[in-house]
Each structure stands twice: as C-alpha cells, then as structure tokens.
Design a protein around this motif. Structure first.
Motif, PDB file in Angstrom:
ATOM      1  N   GLU A 168       0.824  -1.212   0.000  1.00  0.00           N
ATOM      2  CA  GLU A 168       0.000   0.000   0.000  1.00  0.00           C
ATOM      3  C   GLU A 168       0.855   1.257   0.000  1.00  0.00           C
ATOM      4  N   GLN A 169       1.899   1.256   0.827  1.00  0.00           N
ATOM      5  CA  GLN A 169       2.757   2.428   0.929  1.00  0.00           C
ATOM      6  C   GLN A 169       3.480   2.689  -0.389  1.00  0.00           C
ATOM      7  N   LEU A 170       3.978   1.630  -1.019  1.00  0.00           N
ATOM      8  CA  LEU A 170       4.699   1.808  -2.280  1.00  0.00           C
ATOM      9  C   LEU A 170       3.763   2.302  -3.380  1.00  0.00           C
ATOM     10  N   MET A 171       2.566   1.717  -3.482  1.00  0.00           N
ATOM     11  CA  MET A 171       1.618   2.161  -4.507  1.00  0.00           C
ATOM     12  C   MET A 171       1.218   3.615  -4.281  1.00  0.00           C
ATOM     13  N   ALA A 172       1.029   4.012  -3.035  1.00  0.00           N
ATOM     14  CA  ALA A 172       0.695   5.406  -2.742  1.00  0.00           C
ATOM     15  C   ALA A 172       1.845   6.329  -3.113  1.00  0.00           C
ATOM     16  N   ASN A 173       3.073   5.904  -2.803  1.00  0.00           N
ATOM     17  CA  ASN A 173       4.247   6.716  -3.137  1.00  0.00           C
ATOM     18  C   ASN A 173       4.391   6.879  -4.644  1.00  0.00           C
ATOM     19  N   LEU A 174       4.180   5.790  -5.383  1.00  0.00           N
ATOM     20  CA  LEU A 174       4.314   5.854  -6.841  1.00  0.00           C
ATOM     21  C   LEU A 174       3.255   6.774  -7.434  1.00  0.00           C
ATOM     22  N   SER A 175       2.058   6.722  -6.903  1.00  0.00           N
ATOM     23  CA  SER A 175       0.983   7.562  -7.422  1.00  0.00           C
ATOM     24  C   SER A 175       1.219   9.041  -7.111  1.00  0.00           C
ATOM     25  N   GLN A 176       1.670   9.327  -5.901  1.00  0.00           N
ATOM     26  CA  GLN A 176       1.872  10.718  -5.500  1.00  0.00           C
ATOM     27  C   GLN A 176       3.117  11.330  -6.127  1.00  0.00           C
ATOM     28  N   SER A 177       4.108  10.512  -6.441  1.00  0.00           N
ATOM     29  CA  SER A 177       5.391  11.014  -6.959  1.00  0.00           C
ATOM     30  C   SER A 177       5.605  10.617  -8.414  1.00  0.00           C
ATOM     31  N   ARG A 178       4.520  10.484  -9.136  1.00  0.00           N
ATOM     32  CA  ARG A 178       4.613  10.002 -10.515  1.00  0.00           C
ATOM     33  C   ARG A 178       5.489  10.915 -11.383  1.00  0.00           C
ATOM     34  N   PHE A 179       5.297  12.214 -11.291  1.00  0.00           N
ATOM     35  CA  PHE A 179       6.060  13.129 -12.136  1.00  0.00           C
ATOM     36  C   PHE A 179       7.542  13.112 -11.770  1.00  0.00           C
ATOM     37  N   ASP A 180       7.836  12.994 -10.495  1.00  0.00           N
ATOM     38  CA  ASP A 180       9.227  12.931 -10.071  1.00  0.00           C
ATOM     39  C   ASP A 180       9.891  11.656 -10.596  1.00  0.00           C
ATOM     40  N   ILE A 181       9.178  10.547 -10.557  1.00  0.00           N
ATOM     41  CA  ILE A 181       9.725   9.281 -11.053  1.00  0.00           C
ATOM     42  C   ILE A 181       9.938   9.345 -12.561  1.00  0.00           C
ATOM     43  N   GLU A 182       8.981   9.915 -13.280  1.00  0.00           N
ATOM     44  CA  GLU A 182       9.131  10.025 -14.723  1.00  0.00           C
ATOM     45  C   GLU A 182      10.283  10.959 -15.092  1.00  0.00           C
ATOM     46  N   ALA A 183      10.509  11.980 -14.280  1.00  0.00           N
ATOM     47  CA  ALA A 183      11.660  12.860 -14.522  1.00  0.00           C
ATOM     48  C   ALA A 183      12.971  12.103 -14.333  1.00  0.00           C
ATOM     49  N   ARG A 184      13.040  11.265 -13.320  1.00  0.00           N
ATOM     50  CA  ARG A 184      14.238  10.450 -13.104  1.00  0.00           C
ATOM     51  C   ARG A 184      14.463   9.509 -14.288  1.00  0.00           C
ATOM     52  N   LEU A 185      13.379   8.920 -14.785  1.00  0.00           N
ATOM     53  CA  LEU A 185      13.491   8.012 -15.918  1.00  0.00           C
ATOM     54  C   LEU A 185      13.984   8.749 -17.162  1.00  0.00           C
ATOM     55  N   SER A 186      13.482   9.969 -17.369  1.00  0.00           N
ATOM     56  CA  SER A 186      13.898  10.738 -18.543  1.00  0.00           C
ATOM     57  C   SER A 186      15.364  11.133 -18.487  1.00  0.00           C
ATOM     58  N   LEU A 187      15.917  11.166 -17.275  1.00  0.00           N
ATOM     59  CA  LEU A 187      17.337  11.502 -17.124  1.00  0.00           C
ATOM     60  C   LEU A 187      18.237  10.270 -17.188  1.00  0.00           C
ATOM     61  N   GLY A 188      17.637   9.115 -17.478  1.00  0.00           N
ATOM     62  CA  GLY A 188      18.432   7.916 -17.683  1.00  0.00           C
ATOM     63  C   GLY A 188      18.426   6.921 -16.537  1.00  0.00           C
ATOM     64  N   ALA A 189      17.652   7.172 -15.492  1.00  0.00           N
ATOM     65  CA  ALA A 189      17.599   6.230 -14.368  1.00  0.00           C
ATOM     66  C   ALA A 189      16.808   4.991 -14.765  1.00  0.00           C
ATOM     67  N   THR A 190      17.198   3.871 -14.229  1.00  0.00           N
ATOM     68  CA  THR A 190      16.440   2.644 -14.430  1.00  0.00           C
ATOM     69  C   THR A 190      15.214   2.666 -13.527  1.00  0.00           C
ATOM     70  N   PRO A 191      14.213   1.811 -13.805  1.00  0.00           N
ATOM     71  CA  PRO A 191      13.051   1.776 -12.905  1.00  0.00           C
ATOM     72  C   PRO A 191      13.429   1.521 -11.450  1.00  0.00           C
ATOM     73  N   ALA A 192      14.388   0.619 -11.213  1.00  0.00           N
ATOM     74  CA  ALA A 192      14.803   0.339  -9.839  1.00  0.00           C
ATOM     75  C   ALA A 192      15.423   1.559  -9.183  1.00  0.00           C
ATOM     76  N   GLN A 193      16.231   2.315  -9.949  1.00  0.00           N
ATOM     77  CA  GLN A 193      16.853   3.522  -9.399  1.00  0.00           C
ATOM     78  C   GLN A 193      15.824   4.625  -9.186  1.00  0.00           C
ATOM     79  N   ALA A 194      14.842   4.717 -10.085  1.00  0.00           N
ATOM     80  CA  ALA A 194      13.866   5.799 -10.011  1.00  0.00           C
ATOM     81  C   ALA A 194      12.969   5.685  -8.781  1.00  0.00           C
ATOM     82  N   ILE A 195      12.664   4.468  -8.365  1.00  0.00           N
ATOM     83  CA  ILE A 195      11.743   4.307  -7.223  1.00  0.00           C
ATOM     84  C   ILE A 195      12.469   3.860  -5.967  1.00  0.00           C
TER      85      ILE A 195
END
Length: 279
Positions: A168-195
């Motif tokens: 539950e905590q991880l799903m909530a974090n991913l939903s609330q920080s979606r734009f931040d995670i996508e920004a990390r991905l656009s800068l070359g981070a892997t999914p594991a690094q982004a979250i």
C-alpha cells in the motif's frame, strides 16, 4: 553445591526454575456455551448505548465459532495422522488465503499481482519456518505438524500485515510522486533507481511495527502465542523460549517479504520500455 578448585569451599547453587505445570482443564460444551454470556453482555451494552453494533457482534461471533471449530477438527486430524501431505496442504491453504487477502488490500487492479504476493509470502514464511524447524528445533520428524502449522500461522499473520503495509505504501508513493519518477526516468535512471527511495520508505514503514513489538514484548503485554502455551500447560521458560523464537522468525520473514513484494510490485508497474504504468 559448587566447589572452587581444590579448596573445600562450597556454595549452594539454586536450582534452575522448572515448574511442574498442571495440564489445562478441558472445556465442556456447556462451559463454552456459558462463555457466550460475555457476548450477551456486550450485546446488551450495544443496545443500551444505541451503538448499532448488535449485528456486527452476532455475525463476527458466529463466523469465529464456525471458523475455529472447523480449524480445530482439521488440526485434530492433522496432529493425529501426522501425514506430511496433509501438513503441506494446510500450509498452502493458509498461504493462498493470505495472498488473496493481501492482493486485494494492495491493488486488485494491478495485473498479475497475486503470483507476486504468493511467492513473496511463501519465500519469506516457508524459508523462515524451515530454518527454525530443521536448524533450531530439530524434531525427530522434520514435517511434524505440531511445529509447522502453529509456526507458519504465527509468522504468516505478521508477514501478511507487513506485505499489505509495504504494498500500500509503495503504490501510494508511486501515485503521489509520478512526475518525479518520470523525470528520473527521462534523465536515464532505471526503474529500480527511479523508485529506490520510495521503496526504502515503504519497506521501513512495513517493518518498523514489528521491530517496535520486539522492544516492548513482555513489558506491556503477553503475546498470544505465549499466553496460549501457558494455558496449554507448557512451562513458562519453555513458552518464553518458543515465543522468542517466533518473534525472531517474524522479524526476519517480515523484512524478506517486504523486500520481495516491493521488488515484485516495481516489476509490475513498469512496462518493457521502462515506462511507469500504474493501474
């Protein structure tokens, strides 16, 4: 008596406290029915105070009576027969029910989440119980249901709560920080690094309640496993030793389960192109 080297000096050594515990008196049917007088008191108080809990008390009590009665008969058969196949079936049933409950709690819409939850709980719980039975307890029969079923149930109960909190905590974090995670991905981070920071936060939130329980156990309340063994006539020191073992198992399995389930959720939330894909 304790003798120091060759000197004729001796001190009395107090015996190790080992009490002869009487066996627990069995409850007859009429005594069990008499216990429902407490439910009658609760129902009367609910009606008097207009709490609207009358139906909830009746339904919950009826379900508990049916479920525990069924479990009692099944365990009686398992403990009498001591068949490894039946022990394995009971463990798998417990695991499957817990996995379905946890999947529904985390996100019923996340695709293929049930196998992730099932494997995470199974790995964290079964490996922990296997280590405790084979390495620590070392019974004559490594598949003795008297050890496997109570220990599995005790560890699985805590692991289920831990998995639910972590998911539950991880799903909530991913939903609330979606734009931040996508920004990390656009800068070359892997999914594991982004979250990674959100996953660590979820694991900590899930495991800390278990660690807090370890710090206050025996001071604020007696755990249910310990109380049950004392009612069953087990010596207090033996009961405390098994409760200690169970709490250590719970701490280990909780961390393993939280790590595995957050890793599995991460794989389900990203597609093959490393894009965040939340339900």
């Amino acid at each position: 008596m304790f003798i120091i080297n060759d000197f004729n000096v001796s001190f009395p050594v107090p015996p190790f406290p080992c009490l002869a515990m009487p066996s627990t008196a069995p409850l007859e049917l009429w005594q069990l029915l008499a216990a429902f007088g407490l439910i009658a008191i609760a129902l009367s108080l609910s009606i008097w105070q207009q709490l609207g809990l009358t139906w909830n008390f009746m339904l919950s009590t009826g379900r508990a009576l049916l479920q525990l009665g069924t479990v009692g008969y099944v365990l009686a058969v398992a403990f009498t027969g001591s068949t490894p196949g039946l022990t394995l079936v009971l463990v798998l049933v417990l695991l499957t029910v817990a996995a379905i409950f946890t999947r529904n709690r985390i996100s019923p819409k996340l695709p293929r989440l049930l196998p992730v939850v099932w494997s995470s709980l199974g790995t964290g719980v079964i490996l922990t119980v296997l280590y405790a039975v084979v390495v620590v307890i070392q019974p004559a029969d490594p598949l003795d249901p008297r050890y496997w079923i109570p220990l599995t149930a005790g560890v699985l109960s805590s692991a289920t709560a831990t998995a639910g909190i972590a998911g539950e905590q991880l799903m909530a974090n991913l939903s609330q920080s979606r734009f931040d995670i996508e920004a990390r991905l656009s800068l070359g981070a892997t999914p594991a690094q982004a979250i990674a920071p959100y996953r660590r936060q979820a694991v900590r939130a899930a495991v800390l309640p278990t660690l807090n329980t370890l710090t206050i156990v025996g001071m604020v309340s007696l755990p249910g496993f310990l109380s049950g063994e004392l009612l069953g006539g087990v010596e207090p020191l033996t009961a405390a030793a098994y409760q200690t073992l169970l709490l250590i198992m719970i701490a280990c399995s909780s961390l393993v389960t939280a790590l595995l389930i957050t890793s599995g959720i991460r794989r389900r939330c990203f597609n093959a192109a490393a894009q965040l894909n939340l339900p």
